[in-house]
Design an enzyme around this catalytic site. Structure first.
Site, PDB file in Angstrom:
ATOM      1  N   THR A  52      66.151 -42.412   2.313  1.00 13.22           N
ATOM      2  CA  THR A  52      67.408 -43.799   1.560  1.00 13.22           C
ATOM      3  C   THR A  52      66.888 -44.332   0.354  1.00 13.22           C
ATOM      4  OG1 THR A  52      67.492 -43.903   4.363  1.00 13.22           O
ATOM      5  CG2 THR A  52      67.901 -45.939   2.643  1.00 13.22           C
ATOM      6  N   TYR A 143      57.204 -36.518   7.780  1.00 11.92           N
ATOM      7  CA  TYR A 143      58.056 -36.696   7.631  1.00 11.92           C
ATOM      8  C   TYR A 143      58.757 -35.058   7.733  1.00 11.92           C
ATOM      9  CZ  TYR A 143      63.107 -37.817   6.177  1.00 11.92           C
ATOM     10  OH  TYR A 143      64.270 -38.685   5.068  1.00 11.92           O
ATOM     11  N   LYS A 173      58.388 -38.047  11.775  1.00 10.29           N
ATOM     12  CA  LYS A 173      59.098 -39.008  11.737  1.00 10.29           C
ATOM     13  C   LYS A 173      60.835 -37.514  11.993  1.00 10.29           C
ATOM     14  CE  LYS A 173      63.080 -41.213   8.201  1.00 10.29           C
ATOM     15  NZ  LYS A 173      63.481 -39.685   8.607  1.00 10.29           N
ATOM     16  N   GLY A 197      65.436 -39.070  13.738  1.00  7.02           N
ATOM     17  CA  GLY A 197      65.626 -39.493  12.276  1.00  7.02           C
ATOM     18  C   GLY A 197      67.008 -39.298  12.031  1.00  7.02           C
ATOM     19  N   ASP A 199      70.714 -40.705  13.084  1.00  6.36           N
ATOM     20  CA  ASP A 199      71.455 -42.224  14.061  1.00  6.36           C
ATOM     21  C   ASP A 199      72.012 -42.053  14.733  1.00  6.36           C
ATOM     22  OD1 ASP A 199      69.770 -42.610  11.807  1.00  6.36           O
ATOM     23  OD2 ASP A 199      70.665 -44.325  11.024  1.00  6.36           O
TER      24      ASP A 199
END
Length: 305
Positions: A52, A143, A173, A197, A199
Site C-alpha cells: 500500500t 509477508y 502477514k 491481509g 480485507d
C-alpha cells in the site's frame, strides 16, 4: 533471543505514502495522518512501506526517511510501528532492517523477492534469516502475498522452518485467500502472530482464529472493521456478517470500476481530508473528480461513513 513480550493483535493499517504533486515523499503530512488513524479510525498499529505504501517504488533513502517520521509521529500515540524492509536486493533489505532497529521501530517484515525468486522454501528461509539477523532485537514477520510475488510455498511449513532457524521470528502477514493454509498456521503455531491481509475476507479469518489484520482499507474504514471484530468477539455473528457484507459490497463497487491500489489512495484522501497526493509511476489513478460523489454516496448508503 526469546520474544515473549507483547503480541500483535487487532487492526493494523497498511499506510499509504504521502506524496507531493511531483510524486516526492511528503513527510509533513504524516503527523496529521497518525492523528486521523488514532482519533477517527481507532487504529493504533501501522505497517509502513509495504505494498500500500508503494515501498518497492521508493529509494532506500526515502524508505529510511519515512520510517523515521512514522516512528517519530507515532511515539506515545500508537502501539506498534511495523516497518516493511523487503527489497529485491538482500543488502538493501539488511540495511533497512538495521535502520528500523536504530530508529525505534517495533517490528520488521519482508516480502519474498519477486524477480529472482528463491528456488526452494529452504532458500527463502535462509534469505529471511539474513535479514532478521541484521536487526536481532526486533520481532520479525514474513509477508506472504503470492498474487504479487508468484511464490506459493505452504506457509504453515514456512513457520516450522522459520521457528527452527530464526530466533526473532514472530509470525506472518498472510495476504492470500487460502484459508486452509492460514487455519493451519493458527492452529499449529499458537506462539506466532497470524495476521490476515485480505480485507474483504476478514470475518472468515477471524473464525479461524486470526490474531489481527493488516490492510489498506483500515486507513479509512478502521472503525467499521473494528465494530465487526467487536461484534464477532461478542458472539453477535449476525451483526458481524452484516458489516462484512457491507464492506464487501463497497469493495465490489470499487473493483467493478476497474480500480485498485492507486484509486484506494485517492479514496483515502477524499474520506480523510489528508492530502496524500498521487501514486508514483508506474501506478496511476483513474479516479476523476466526478467519481467522488458516487464513492461517498455508496459509502453512506452502506453505513460505512
Amino acid at each position: 533471543m526469546e520474544f515473549a513480550g507483547k503480541r500483535l493483535k487487532g487492526l493494523i493499517a497498511a499506510t499509504f505514502t504521502p506524496m507531493t504533486s511531483n510524486s516526492d515523499i511528503n513527510l509533513p503530512v504524516i503527523k496529521q495522518y497518525v492523528d486521523y488513524l488514532v482519533q477517527k479510525q481507532h487504529v493504533r498499529n501501522i505497517f509502513v512501506n509495504g505494498t500500500t505504501g508503494e515501498g518497492m517504488s521508493l529509494s532506500v533513502q526515502e524508505r529510511k526517511c519515512l520510517a523515521e517520521e512514522w516512528v517519530k509521529q507515532a511515539r506515545g500515540k500508537m502501539d506498534n510501528v511495523i516497518i516493511h524492509v523487503g527489497c529485491l536486493s538482500l543488502s538493501d533489505s539488511k540495511d533497512l532492517a538495521a535502520h528500523a532497529a536504530s530508529c525505534g521501530a517495533d517490528a520488521i517484515s519482508i516480502v519474498c523477492p519477486s524477480f529472482l525468486k528463491p528456488s526452494s522454501l529452504d532458500a527463502l528461509v535462509l534469505y529471511m534469516k539474513e535479514v532478521a539477523f541484521a536487526a536481532p532485537s526486533l520481532p520479525f514477520y514474513y509477508y506472504h502475498i503470492p498474487r504479487l510475488t508468484g511464490t506459493t510455498y505452504q506457509i504453515c511449513e514456512l513457520l516450522r522452518k522459520a521457528k527452527e532457524n530464526i530466533p526473532s521470528f514472530r509470525g506472518v502477514k498472510f495476504t492470500d485467500v487460502n484459508l486452509m493454509d492460514f487455519g493451519l498456521c493458527v492452529s499449529q503455531y499458537k506462539e506466532f502472530d497470524c495476521l490476515y491481509g485480505v480485507d474483504e475476507q476478514l470475518l472468515g479469518a477471524l473464525a479461524f482464529g486470526a490474531h489481527g489484520a493488516v490492510g489498506s482499507t483500515y486507513n479509512y474504514l478502521g472503525k467499521k472493521n473494528g465494530d465487526m471484530m467487536a461484534a464477532f468477539e461478542g458472539g453477535n455473528l449476525q451483526e458481524a456478517r452484516k458489516i462484512q457484507c457491507s464492506l464487501q459490497e463497497f469493495l465490489l463497487f470499487v473493483f467493478d470500476m476497474g480500480w485498485g491500489l492507486p484509486e484506494f489512495k485517492d479514496i483515502m484522501s477524499q474520506i480523510s481530508g489528508i492530502p496524500l497526493g498521487p501514486p508514483r509511476l508506474p501506478l496511476y489513478s483513474s479516479v476523476k473528480s466526478d467519481h467522488h460523489d458516487s464513492i461517498r454516496t455508496k459509502m453512506l448508503k452502506l453505513d460505512l461513513i
